[in-house]
Design a protein around this motif. Sequence first.
Motif, mmCIF file in Angstrom:
data_model
loop_
_atom_site.group_PDB
_atom_site.id
_atom_site.type_symbol
_atom_site.label_atom_id
_atom_site.label_comp_id
_atom_site.label_asym_id
_atom_site.label_seq_id
_atom_site.Cartn_x
_atom_site.Cartn_y
_atom_site.Cartn_z
ATOM 1 N N VAL A 177 0.858 -1.085 0.075
ATOM 2 C CA VAL A 177 -0.059 -0.025 0.061
ATOM 3 C C VAL A 177 0.784 1.298 -0.194
ATOM 4 O O VAL A 177 0.690 2.302 -0.887
ATOM 5 C CB VAL A 177 -1.122 0.000 1.146
ATOM 6 C CG1 VAL A 177 -1.692 1.284 1.360
ATOM 7 C CG2 VAL A 177 -1.959 -1.106 1.224
ATOM 8 N N VAL A 178 1.938 1.394 0.729
ATOM 9 C CA VAL A 178 2.698 2.337 1.068
ATOM 10 C C VAL A 178 3.575 2.692 -0.210
ATOM 11 O O VAL A 178 3.584 3.779 -0.768
ATOM 12 C CB VAL A 178 3.879 2.279 2.140
ATOM 13 C CG1 VAL A 178 4.733 3.259 2.018
ATOM 14 C CG2 VAL A 178 3.079 2.574 3.556
ATOM 15 N N GLY A 179 4.000 1.454 -0.798
ATOM 16 C CA GLY A 179 4.844 1.664 -2.298
ATOM 17 C C GLY A 179 3.855 2.048 -3.282
ATOM 18 O O GLY A 179 4.357 2.974 -4.137
ATOM 19 N N TYR A 180 2.775 1.523 -3.444
ATOM 20 C CA TYR A 180 1.837 1.802 -4.443
ATOM 21 C C TYR A 180 1.601 3.395 -4.299
ATOM 22 O O TYR A 180 1.245 4.035 -5.281
ATOM 23 C CB TYR A 180 0.807 0.934 -4.316
ATOM 24 C CG TYR A 180 -0.316 1.280 -5.718
ATOM 25 C CD1 TYR A 180 0.010 0.954 -6.797
ATOM 26 C CD2 TYR A 180 -1.503 2.215 -5.254
ATOM 27 C CE1 TYR A 180 -0.947 1.309 -8.104
ATOM 28 C CE2 TYR A 180 -2.611 2.422 -6.512
ATOM 29 C CZ TYR A 180 -2.171 1.823 -7.622
ATOM 30 O OH TYR A 180 -3.005 2.220 -8.632
ATOM 31 N N ASN A 181 0.944 3.786 -3.216
ATOM 32 C CA ASN A 181 0.580 5.218 -2.820
ATOM 33 C C ASN A 181 1.901 6.215 -3.286
ATOM 34 O O ASN A 181 1.644 7.320 -3.686
ATOM 35 C CB ASN A 181 0.195 5.269 -1.629
ATOM 36 C CG ASN A 181 -1.233 4.647 -1.281
ATOM 37 O OD1 ASN A 181 -1.783 4.895 -2.335
ATOM 38 N ND2 ASN A 181 -1.642 4.365 -0.224
ATOM 39 N N LEU A 182 3.076 5.848 -2.884
ATOM 40 C CA LEU A 182 4.169 6.687 -3.352
ATOM 41 C C LEU A 182 4.210 6.826 -4.744
ATOM 42 O O LEU A 182 4.620 7.813 -5.102
ATOM 43 C CB LEU A 182 5.398 6.035 -2.720
ATOM 44 C CG LEU A 182 5.647 6.138 -1.017
ATOM 45 C CD1 LEU A 182 7.017 5.433 -0.551
ATOM 46 C CD2 LEU A 182 5.871 7.890 -0.746
ATOM 47 N N GLU A 183 4.068 5.489 -5.496
ATOM 48 C CA GLU A 183 4.442 5.560 -6.944
ATOM 49 C C GLU A 183 3.448 6.558 -7.515
ATOM 50 O O GLU A 183 3.557 7.339 -8.397
ATOM 51 C CB GLU A 183 4.256 4.111 -7.322
ATOM 52 C CG GLU A 183 4.443 4.169 -8.863
ATOM 53 C CD GLU A 183 5.877 4.660 -9.400
ATOM 54 O OE1 GLU A 183 6.039 5.159 -10.299
ATOM 55 O OE2 GLU A 183 6.999 4.153 -8.407
ATOM 56 N N LYS A 184 1.964 6.473 -6.986
ATOM 57 C CA LYS A 184 1.179 7.359 -7.748
ATOM 58 C C LYS A 184 1.047 8.791 -7.184
ATOM 59 O O LYS A 184 0.234 9.640 -7.572
ATOM 60 C CB LYS A 184 -0.240 6.659 -7.433
ATOM 61 C CG LYS A 184 -0.563 5.053 -7.990
ATOM 62 C CD LYS A 184 0.011 5.365 -9.566
ATOM 63 C CE LYS A 184 -0.423 3.914 -9.982
ATOM 64 N NZ LYS A 184 0.048 4.062 -11.683
ATOM 65 N N GLY A 185 1.812 8.892 -6.164
ATOM 66 C CA GLY A 185 1.832 10.124 -5.580
ATOM 67 C C GLY A 185 3.382 10.985 -5.847
ATOM 68 O O GLY A 185 3.604 11.195 -7.105
ATOM 69 N N ALA A 186 3.910 11.307 -4.634
ATOM 70 C CA ALA A 186 5.027 12.093 -5.151
ATOM 71 C C ALA A 186 6.225 11.170 -5.763
ATOM 72 O O ALA A 186 7.066 12.022 -6.505
ATOM 73 C CB ALA A 186 5.868 12.246 -3.689
ATOM 74 N N LEU A 187 6.345 10.003 -5.590
ATOM 75 C CA LEU A 187 7.641 9.080 -6.324
ATOM 76 C C LEU A 187 7.327 9.344 -7.988
ATOM 77 O O LEU A 187 8.520 9.518 -8.570
ATOM 78 C CB LEU A 187 7.395 7.414 -6.075
ATOM 79 C CG LEU A 187 8.639 7.103 -6.339
ATOM 80 C CD1 LEU A 187 10.043 7.632 -5.858
ATOM 81 C CD2 LEU A 187 8.532 5.702 -5.761
#
Length: 199
Positions: A177-187
């Motif tokens: 969840v954290v990795g996916y949200n980072l990818e779709k957000g700031a990353l």
Amino acid sequence: MKKNRWSTLDLTMGSLFVALTAIGANITSIAPFLVIGGVPITLQTFFAILAGIVLGSRLGAFSMFVYMLLGLAGAPIFAQFKGGAGIIMAPTFGFIVSFIILAFVAGKIVETKRTFPRYIIASITGLIINYVIGTNWMYAAYQLWFEAPGDLSYQVVWGWMMVPLPKDIVLAVAAAVVGYNLEKGALSRSQFRRQNNAA
């Protein structure tokens, strides 16, 4: 064409995950409430999975390799602030070795298609690798060079691992969840991702 050299930003991101894994190994010293029923909840596997799905297979695995080397060199960054080459003989050293492999595999799974199901699959696969390598190393250690309890069997060792399994599954899903949200957000908007996508 694959990028053959890592940039300063790549190495900085890798170093960040080395530090996070070290903190995760001893998180209970910062947050003692994470000791539940006498069992400390460490976050090493969580950050190893996250390293793979955020940094990618090569850099993620390399960051975990550096984490292992620093600990073996004597830095007190393993669980319970342990370090030194003697850790190789510990029954739990296989779990540390597994971080390198699981980060690589988890990274490979999401590199081609960054969808949420892929992140879940990558994280659970990473956890399975962690358990298979770590538990088999533990059994081998007790059989070959470490003093084992008298009634020890392969089934008993796996039985021990059933105790932390529920919380590790939760943490693996949390990493997805954290990795996916980072990818779709700031990353996705970061220089780190742009330079890697361009490579």
